[in-house]
Design a protein around this motif. Structure first.
Motif, PDB file in Angstrom:
ATOM      1  N   GLN A 132      41.179 -42.934   4.504  1.00 41.95           N
ATOM      2  CA  GLN A 132      42.306 -43.621   4.329  1.00 41.95           C
ATOM      3  C   GLN A 132      42.487 -44.475   5.509  1.00 41.95           C
ATOM      4  O   GLN A 132      42.983 -45.635   5.427  1.00 41.95           O
ATOM      5  CB  GLN A 132      43.505 -42.894   3.897  1.00 41.95           C
ATOM      6  CG  GLN A 132      43.580 -42.272   2.349  1.00 41.95           C
ATOM      7  CD  GLN A 132      44.615 -41.426   2.146  1.00 41.95           C
ATOM      8  OE1 GLN A 132      45.615 -41.408   2.849  1.00 41.95           O
ATOM      9  NE2 GLN A 132      44.162 -40.470   1.320  1.00 41.95           N
ATOM     10  N   ALA A 133      42.417 -43.869   6.509  1.00 36.99           N
ATOM     11  CA  ALA A 133      42.568 -44.747   7.950  1.00 36.99           C
ATOM     12  C   ALA A 133      41.943 -45.787   8.308  1.00 36.99           C
ATOM     13  O   ALA A 133      42.186 -46.804   8.646  1.00 36.99           O
ATOM     14  CB  ALA A 133      42.647 -43.592   8.957  1.00 36.99           C
ATOM     15  N   GLU A 134      40.514 -45.464   7.746  1.00 40.58           N
ATOM     16  CA  GLU A 134      39.617 -46.348   8.033  1.00 40.58           C
ATOM     17  C   GLU A 134      39.612 -47.573   7.105  1.00 40.58           C
ATOM     18  O   GLU A 134      39.370 -48.856   7.550  1.00 40.58           O
ATOM     19  CB  GLU A 134      37.993 -45.704   7.903  1.00 40.58           C
ATOM     20  CG  GLU A 134      37.890 -44.802   8.960  1.00 40.58           C
ATOM     21  CD  GLU A 134      37.823 -45.301  10.327  1.00 40.58           C
ATOM     22  OE1 GLU A 134      37.780 -46.517  10.652  1.00 40.58           O
ATOM     23  OE2 GLU A 134      38.046 -44.437  11.588  1.00 40.58           O
ATOM     24  N   LEU A 135      40.081 -47.428   6.049  1.00 41.76           N
ATOM     25  CA  LEU A 135      40.293 -48.402   5.107  1.00 41.76           C
ATOM     26  C   LEU A 135      41.326 -49.297   5.439  1.00 41.76           C
ATOM     27  O   LEU A 135      41.376 -50.571   5.385  1.00 41.76           O
ATOM     28  CB  LEU A 135      40.507 -47.677   3.394  1.00 41.76           C
ATOM     29  CG  LEU A 135      39.137 -47.337   2.831  1.00 41.76           C
ATOM     30  CD1 LEU A 135      39.826 -46.585   1.563  1.00 41.76           C
ATOM     31  CD2 LEU A 135      38.482 -48.463   2.541  1.00 41.76           C
ATOM     32  N   CYS A 136      42.514 -48.653   5.864  1.00 40.18           N
ATOM     33  CA  CYS A 136      43.624 -49.329   6.446  1.00 40.18           C
ATOM     34  C   CYS A 136      43.112 -50.252   7.769  1.00 40.18           C
ATOM     35  O   CYS A 136      43.450 -51.419   7.858  1.00 40.18           O
ATOM     36  CB  CYS A 136      44.808 -48.535   7.047  1.00 40.18           C
ATOM     37  SG  CYS A 136      45.584 -47.469   5.453  1.00 40.18           S
TER      38      CYS A 136
END
Length: 117
Positions: A75-79
């Motif tokens: 999720q953090a990498e997608l953000c």
């Protein structure tokens, strides 16, 4: 008056935050002009690669490393991909908000129209 860029506005104002991030990045830009623009666009590829690394890590697909990431990491990498894309768009055009809004409207209309058929 300070020579330092002002702190980023709250995340609730997405485009003000994107503007602030662009200004911050521009204060210490190692490459200018076309090269700087291209490098900022290429940063997207790096961030997408980090999404792939996190997905591989969360699924344990690398037998040598095993499980190295969580879905929170994905999720953090997608953000990071989204932020990097918005910053790249803002670097390309000062009308990033308008360009994005028009494009989102076209994609939404096209996509939702096909769902109604």
């Amino acid at each position: 008056m300070s020579d330092h860029p002002r702190p980023a506005p709250p995340a609730s104002d997405l485009w003000a935050t994107v503007d602030a991030l662009c200004a911050w990045l521009d204060t210490d830009r190692p490459a200018e002009g076309r090269e700087g623009l291209l490098l900022r666009l290429l940063k997207l590829n790096e961030e997408v690669g980090e999404v792939a690394e996190a997905v591989i890590g969360v699924t344990g697909q690398n037998p040598r490393k095993g499980v190295t990431h969580s879905w929170d990491d994905v999720q953090a990498e997608l953000c990071d991909v989204v932020i990097t894309a918005l910053v790249a768009l803002r670097t390309l055009t000062p009308e990033a908000r308008e360009v994005f809004t028009r494009h989102l409207e076209r994609v939404t209309e096209r996509s939702l129209a096909s769902a109604r058929r």
